[in-house]
Design a protein around this motif. Structure first.
Motif, short mmCIF file in Angstrom:
data_model
loop_
_atom_site.label_atom_id
_atom_site.label_comp_id
_atom_site.label_asym_id
_atom_site.label_seq_id
_atom_site.Cartn_x
_atom_site.Cartn_y
_atom_site.Cartn_z
N THR A 1 0.81 -1.22 0.00
CA THR A 1 0.00 0.00 0.00
C THR A 1 0.84 1.27 0.00
O THR A 1 0.28 2.36 -0.08
CB THR A 1 -0.89 0.04 1.25
N LEU A 2 2.15 1.13 0.08
CA LEU A 2 3.03 2.28 0.19
C LEU A 2 4.25 2.11 -0.71
O LEU A 2 4.66 0.98 -1.00
CB LEU A 2 3.52 2.44 1.64
N VAL B 1 -0.48 -1.51 9.17
CA VAL B 1 0.62 -2.41 9.56
C VAL B 1 1.92 -1.98 8.90
O VAL B 1 2.98 -1.93 9.55
CB VAL B 1 0.28 -3.87 9.16
N GLU B 2 1.86 -1.65 7.62
CA GLU B 2 3.07 -1.24 6.91
C GLU B 2 3.62 0.08 7.45
O GLU B 2 4.83 0.22 7.64
CB GLU B 2 2.78 -1.14 5.41
N PHE B 3 2.74 1.03 7.71
CA PHE B 3 3.18 2.31 8.24
C PHE B 3 3.84 2.13 9.60
O PHE B 3 4.89 2.72 9.88
CB PHE B 3 1.99 3.28 8.36
N ARG C 1 -2.28 3.58 -3.03
CA ARG C 1 -3.54 2.91 -3.34
C ARG C 1 -4.37 3.86 -4.20
O ARG C 1 -5.48 4.26 -3.82
CB ARG C 1 -4.31 2.53 -2.08
N PRO C 2 -3.87 4.25 -5.36
CA PRO C 2 -4.54 5.29 -6.14
C PRO C 2 -5.97 4.93 -6.55
O PRO C 2 -6.84 5.80 -6.59
CB PRO C 2 -3.64 5.46 -7.37
N ALA C 3 -6.21 3.66 -6.85
CA ALA C 3 -7.55 3.26 -7.26
C ALA C 3 -8.56 3.39 -6.13
O ALA C 3 -9.77 3.52 -6.37
CB ALA C 3 -7.54 1.82 -7.77
#
Length: 255
Positions: free
Chosen positions: A5-6, A34-36, A21-23
């Motif tokens: 997502t990043l 979680v990723e952040f 996540r442009p869409a």
């Protein structure tokens, strides 16, 4: 870690995080949180090149910075999930041992405003818009508000929540949500980095720890102010830098 997502790049003491996540309008989902959280935990230390991470930059797309929570996921699951991990991500941006900078070109809504309000410095272009739409759906931005109130004050945050309509970048700058309004956030970021790159990570960490508790109350804040001041001058690196400036007229970062 593989990021879904990043987009993340790290080097020379700077970590750049781009919502990807442009869409979905860069909407916040469980995976993004979680990723952040993982990235910011890594930013507590050094990057792959061994240089301590002193600056974290977050940015979105040209049209949308971050649209807020992922309503598709809520509709599918019938629940929004635990809000604490996202609140902790924002708190890490607000209090972590690095300077956090948000670059906003487009629309920031709901949780997107949370990311903005949590950052130390916000740089925005004129087309940017900032909105809290939650009350339209019977919700309210409970987790965003502590960070927003800290930036713009109680009444401005209250009005923004009640009205639910986006405010312009100029209005956001007038309220204190945006620190710098410009024509080109990339160019403005370079100007900021030229100055911020001289700050040492231990000094940033010590300052942000103190600032997180500073409320502007002269009596209640006296003890912590004195303790923080003494801690600064107890640092041998601080004293060495002062002595070097006195004897050689060189600032700490100068060779």
């Amino acid at each position: 870690m593989t990021y879904e997502t990043l987009q993340v790049s790290t080097g020379d003491g700077i970590c750049r995080i781009v919502f990807d996540r442009p869409a979905a309008g860069n909407a916040i989902n469980a995976r993004m949180i979680v990723e952040f959280a993982a990235i910011l935990a890594q930013c507590e230390g050094a990057g792959p090149d061994g240089v301590p991470i002193a600056i974290v930059v977050i940015e979105g797309g040209d049209d949308v910075f971050c649209a807020g929570g992922d309503f598709d996921a809520v509709a599918a699951d019938g629940a929004a999930g635990d809000p604490e991990p996202l609140y902790d991500v924002w708190r890490a941006l607000a209090e972590g041992p690095f300077v956090s900078i948000a670059l906003v070109r487009g629309r920031a809504n709901a949780g997107g405003v949370g990311f903005v309000a949590a950052c130390d410095i916000v740089i925005a272009e004129e087309p940017a818009r900032f909105g809290l739409s939650e009350l339209l759906f019977g919700l309210f931005p409970a987790c965003v508000l502590p960070f927003l109130v800290r930036r713009v004050g109680h009444q401005r945050a209250h009005y923004m929540t009640l009205m639910t309509r986006p405010v312009s970048a100029a209005d956001a700058a007038a309220s204190g949500l945006v620190d710098v309004l410009c024509d080109d956030v990339a160019r403005e970021l370079v100007r900021h980095l030229d100055r911020l790159k001289h700050l040492r990570k231990p000094a940033i960490a010590r300052y942000k720890t103190y600032m997180a508790t500073c409320r502007g109350d002269l009596d209640a804040g006296k003890a912590s102010a004195l303790a923080a001041n003494r801690a600064c001058f107890d640092d041998p690196a601080v004293i060495a830098g002062i002595r070097r400036y006195v004897t050689e007229l060189k600032l700490p970062w100068e060779a």
